[in-house]
Motif scaffolding. Sequence first.
Motif, PDB file in Angstrom:
ATOM      1  N   ILE A 143       0.830  -1.203   0.000  1.00 44.41           N
ATOM      2  CA  ILE A 143       0.000   0.000   0.000  1.00 44.41           C
ATOM      3  C   ILE A 143       0.865   1.255   0.000  1.00 44.41           C
ATOM      4  O   ILE A 143       0.590   2.219  -0.721  1.00 44.41           O
ATOM      5  CB  ILE A 143      -0.942  -0.011   1.222  1.00 44.41           C
ATOM      6  N   LYS A 144       1.936   1.232   0.774  1.00 41.71           N
ATOM      7  CA  LYS A 144       2.862   2.365   0.810  1.00 41.71           C
ATOM      8  C   LYS A 144       3.448   2.629  -0.576  1.00 41.71           C
ATOM      9  O   LYS A 144       3.546   3.789  -1.018  1.00 41.71           O
ATOM     10  CB  LYS A 144       3.991   2.087   1.809  1.00 41.71           C
ATOM     11  N   LYS A 145       3.783   1.564  -1.278  1.00 40.55           N
ATOM     12  CA  LYS A 145       4.371   1.700  -2.608  1.00 40.55           C
ATOM     13  C   LYS A 145       3.364   2.288  -3.603  1.00 40.55           C
ATOM     14  O   LYS A 145       3.706   3.150  -4.419  1.00 40.55           O
ATOM     15  CB  LYS A 145       4.853   0.324  -3.098  1.00 40.55           C
ATOM     16  N   ILE A 146       2.115   1.831  -3.530  1.00 37.88           N
ATOM     17  CA  ILE A 146       1.084   2.329  -4.442  1.00 37.88           C
ATOM     18  C   ILE A 146       0.806   3.810  -4.181  1.00 37.88           C
ATOM     19  O   ILE A 146       0.682   4.609  -5.121  1.00 37.88           O
ATOM     20  CB  ILE A 146      -0.208   1.504  -4.304  1.00 37.88           C
ATOM     21  N   ILE A 147       0.727   4.199  -2.892  1.00 37.44           N
ATOM     22  CA  ILE A 147       0.488   5.604  -2.562  1.00 37.44           C
ATOM     23  C   ILE A 147       1.624   6.475  -3.081  1.00 37.44           C
ATOM     24  O   ILE A 147       1.401   7.560  -3.646  1.00 37.44           O
ATOM     25  CB  ILE A 147       0.316   5.788  -1.040  1.00 37.44           C
ATOM     26  N   SER A 148       2.846   6.010  -2.909  1.00 38.28           N
ATOM     27  CA  SER A 148       4.010   6.767  -3.389  1.00 38.28           C
ATOM     28  C   SER A 148       3.968   6.944  -4.896  1.00 38.28           C
ATOM     29  O   SER A 148       4.263   8.033  -5.416  1.00 38.28           O
ATOM     30  CB  SER A 148       5.305   6.047  -2.983  1.00 38.28           C
ATOM     31  N   MET A 149       3.588   5.888  -5.610  1.00 38.27           N
ATOM     32  CA  MET A 149       3.510   5.967  -7.064  1.00 38.27           C
ATOM     33  C   MET A 149       2.415   6.927  -7.517  1.00 38.27           C
ATOM     34  O   MET A 149       2.631   7.812  -8.351  1.00 38.27           O
ATOM     35  CB  MET A 149       3.257   4.575  -7.641  1.00 38.27           C
ATOM     36  N   ALA A 185      -1.088  12.828  -8.539  1.00 39.98           N
ATOM     37  CA  ALA A 185      -2.279  13.461  -7.961  1.00 39.98           C
ATOM     38  C   ALA A 185      -2.307  13.230  -6.453  1.00 39.98           C
ATOM     39  O   ALA A 185      -1.677  12.285  -5.954  1.00 39.98           O
ATOM     40  CB  ALA A 185      -3.541  12.882  -8.600  1.00 39.98           C
ATOM     41  N   PRO A 186      -3.028  14.075  -5.709  1.00 32.91           N
ATOM     42  CA  PRO A 186      -3.185  13.830  -4.263  1.00 32.91           C
ATOM     43  C   PRO A 186      -3.786  12.445  -4.036  1.00 32.91           C
ATOM     44  O   PRO A 186      -4.825  12.111  -4.596  1.00 32.91           O
ATOM     45  CB  PRO A 186      -4.158  14.936  -3.831  1.00 32.91           C
ATOM     46  N   SER A 187      -3.123  11.624  -3.193  1.00 38.02           N
ATOM     47  CA  SER A 187      -3.530  10.225  -3.009  1.00 38.02           C
ATOM     48  C   SER A 187      -3.383   9.818  -1.551  1.00 38.02           C
ATOM     49  O   SER A 187      -2.398  10.168  -0.901  1.00 38.02           O
ATOM     50  CB  SER A 187      -2.669   9.301  -3.879  1.00 38.02           C
ATOM     51  N   ARG A 188      -4.357   9.074  -1.044  1.00 36.01           N
ATOM     52  CA  ARG A 188      -4.293   8.573   0.325  1.00 36.01           C
ATOM     53  C   ARG A 188      -5.309   7.442   0.499  1.00 36.01           C
ATOM     54  O   ARG A 188      -6.116   7.178  -0.380  1.00 36.01           O
ATOM     55  CB  ARG A 188      -4.538   9.683   1.347  1.00 36.01           C
ATOM     56  N   ILE A 189      -5.272   6.789   1.663  1.00 37.48           N
ATOM     57  CA  ILE A 189      -6.218   5.705   1.916  1.00 37.48           C
ATOM     58  C   ILE A 189      -7.572   6.294   2.303  1.00 37.48           C
ATOM     59  O   ILE A 189      -7.672   7.455   2.695  1.00 37.48           O
ATOM     60  CB  ILE A 189      -5.737   4.746   3.027  1.00 37.48           C
ATOM     61  N   THR A 190      -8.603   5.478   2.197  1.00 33.87           N
ATOM     62  CA  THR A 190      -9.930   5.899   2.624  1.00 33.87           C
ATOM     63  C   THR A 190     -10.363   5.109   3.851  1.00 33.87           C
ATOM     64  O   THR A 190     -10.163   3.890   3.919  1.00 33.87           O
ATOM     65  CB  THR A 190     -10.976   5.723   1.503  1.00 33.87           C
ATOM     66  N   SER A 209      -4.111   3.572 -16.418  1.00 26.42           N
ATOM     67  CA  SER A 209      -3.395   2.707 -17.362  1.00 26.42           C
ATOM     68  C   SER A 209      -1.981   2.370 -16.896  1.00 26.42           C
ATOM     69  O   SER A 209      -1.357   1.442 -17.409  1.00 26.42           O
ATOM     70  CB  SER A 209      -3.322   3.382 -18.739  1.00 26.42           C
ATOM     71  N   LEU A 210      -1.490   3.086 -15.897  1.00 29.28           N
ATOM     72  CA  LEU A 210      -0.133   2.850 -15.390  1.00 29.28           C
ATOM     73  C   LEU A 210      -0.087   1.880 -14.221  1.00 29.28           C
ATOM     74  O   LEU A 210       0.993   1.505 -13.765  1.00 29.28           O
ATOM     75  CB  LEU A 210       0.495   4.184 -14.942  1.00 29.28           C
ATOM     76  N   LEU A 211      -1.268   1.458 -13.736  1.00 30.70           N
ATOM     77  CA  LEU A 211      -1.302   0.590 -12.568  1.00 30.70           C
ATOM     78  C   LEU A 211      -0.690  -0.777 -12.849  1.00 30.70           C
ATOM     79  O   LEU A 211      -0.837  -1.309 -13.957  1.00 30.70           O
ATOM     80  CB  LEU A 211      -2.749   0.388 -12.099  1.00 30.70           C
ATOM     81  N   PRO A 212      -0.026  -1.372 -11.861  1.00 29.82           N
ATOM     82  CA  PRO A 212       0.493  -2.733 -12.032  1.00 29.82           C
ATOM     83  C   PRO A 212      -0.651  -3.732 -12.166  1.00 29.82           C
ATOM     84  O   PRO A 212      -1.784  -3.471 -11.735  1.00 29.82           O
ATOM     85  CB  PRO A 212       1.296  -2.971 -10.750  1.00 29.82           C
ATOM     86  N   HIS A 213      -0.360  -4.882 -12.738  1.00 23.16           N
ATOM     87  CA  HIS A 213      -1.400  -5.871 -13.023  1.00 23.16           C
ATOM     88  C   HIS A 213      -1.935  -6.581 -11.777  1.00 23.16           C
ATOM     89  O   HIS A 213      -2.998  -7.208 -11.833  1.00 23.16           O
ATOM     90  CB  HIS A 213      -0.863  -6.916 -14.011  1.00 23.16           C
ATOM     91  N   ASN A 214      -1.220  -6.490 -10.658  1.00 23.14           N
ATOM     92  CA  ASN A 214      -1.639  -7.231  -9.466  1.00 23.14           C
ATOM     93  C   ASN A 214      -2.529  -6.412  -8.526  1.00 23.14           C
ATOM     94  O   ASN A 214      -2.692  -6.741  -7.361  1.00 23.14           O
ATOM     95  CB  ASN A 214      -0.416  -7.734  -8.697  1.00 23.14           C
ATOM     96  N   VAL A 215      -3.101  -5.325  -9.028  1.00 24.41           N
ATOM     97  CA  VAL A 215      -4.059  -4.544  -8.237  1.00 24.41           C
ATOM     98  C   VAL A 215      -5.324  -4.322  -9.061  1.00 24.41           C
ATOM     99  O   VAL A 215      -5.296  -4.366 -10.290  1.00 24.41           O
ATOM    100  CB  VAL A 215      -3.495  -3.177  -7.801  1.00 24.41           C
ATOM    101  N   GLN A 216      -6.430  -4.129  -8.341  1.00 24.79           N
ATOM    102  CA  GLN A 216      -7.695  -3.809  -8.994  1.00 24.79           C
ATOM    103  C   GLN A 216      -7.936  -2.305  -8.900  1.00 24.79           C
ATOM    104  O   GLN A 216      -7.410  -1.637  -8.020  1.00 24.79           O
ATOM    105  CB  GLN A 216      -8.856  -4.532  -8.312  1.00 24.79           C
TER     106      GLN A 216
END
Length: 291
Positions: free
Chosen positions: A223-229, A234-239, A260-267
Amino acid sequence: MIHTWLSPAKINLFLYVTGIRSDGYHYIQSLFQFLNYGDTLTIIPNKKGTIELFTENNSLLNVKNSIIVAAELLKEKAFYSSGKESSHFGAEIFLNKKIPIGSGLGGGSSNAATTLVVLNNLWKTKFTLKELATLSLKIGSDIPAFIMGNTTIVEGIGEILHPINREEKWYLIVYPNIPMLTKNIFSNYSIKKNAKKKPIDFLLKSQFHNDFENIVKKKFKKIKKIISMLSLYAPSRITGTGSCIFSEFDDKKSAQKIYSLLPHNVQGFIAKSVNISPLHRAFYKRNMQFF
């Protein structure tokens, strides 16, 4: 006529803990924003007095499911207040689940709220939305906001609502396939010594934050890696206290580009924010009464 109802997702644009009660409930301040995305519920009343839930997700088919709990709670209240036979209050409920469980998008709370609002109409029990919201606190603290159906500042344990209007934005929602239980996240949170309730105007003018984000990022490196990316764009955080991450955009095209830039192992999915819940919009469109 049989109707299908959208049970919308929400995101917490900010979430702060301001205290804790003796019973363990936390006081919060949060900004609830509804999305034009969610589960769907088809609810058919019956005169058998039975309440049954049908869904392809077998893990949801138990008596503690928020839909069943909400329907049974309304049935009990309706029976004692109306004097009608309990067989009058029955329903078959068909759930199409799209909101990931443990995501922080409020799926269970939304399902309970939709169940209460729709059955209140179908059973003609004629409770007001405020009465339903008060009743719903017996199930969960997030439900009143879904019942009242506006973008809102939530305070207390979820029972104090301050409806507001915000500019509608586009959101990229990313689910890293990590379900979380709210109670587990709260149990890892230590109340800050300087935690206190702040004026709403101050909160809306300040940079938004989620008090649980550091706990979640420390526990889940993915999750930390996805937020950093996502934060590069854009402003990004958990809900909420879930694992979903949201990124805010001014238009759909920008959200699609990052999607379109998201890795394949996330929805993920893209949704627009709305100031009035899609459930409420449906009632207005169909000229149906909340009571």
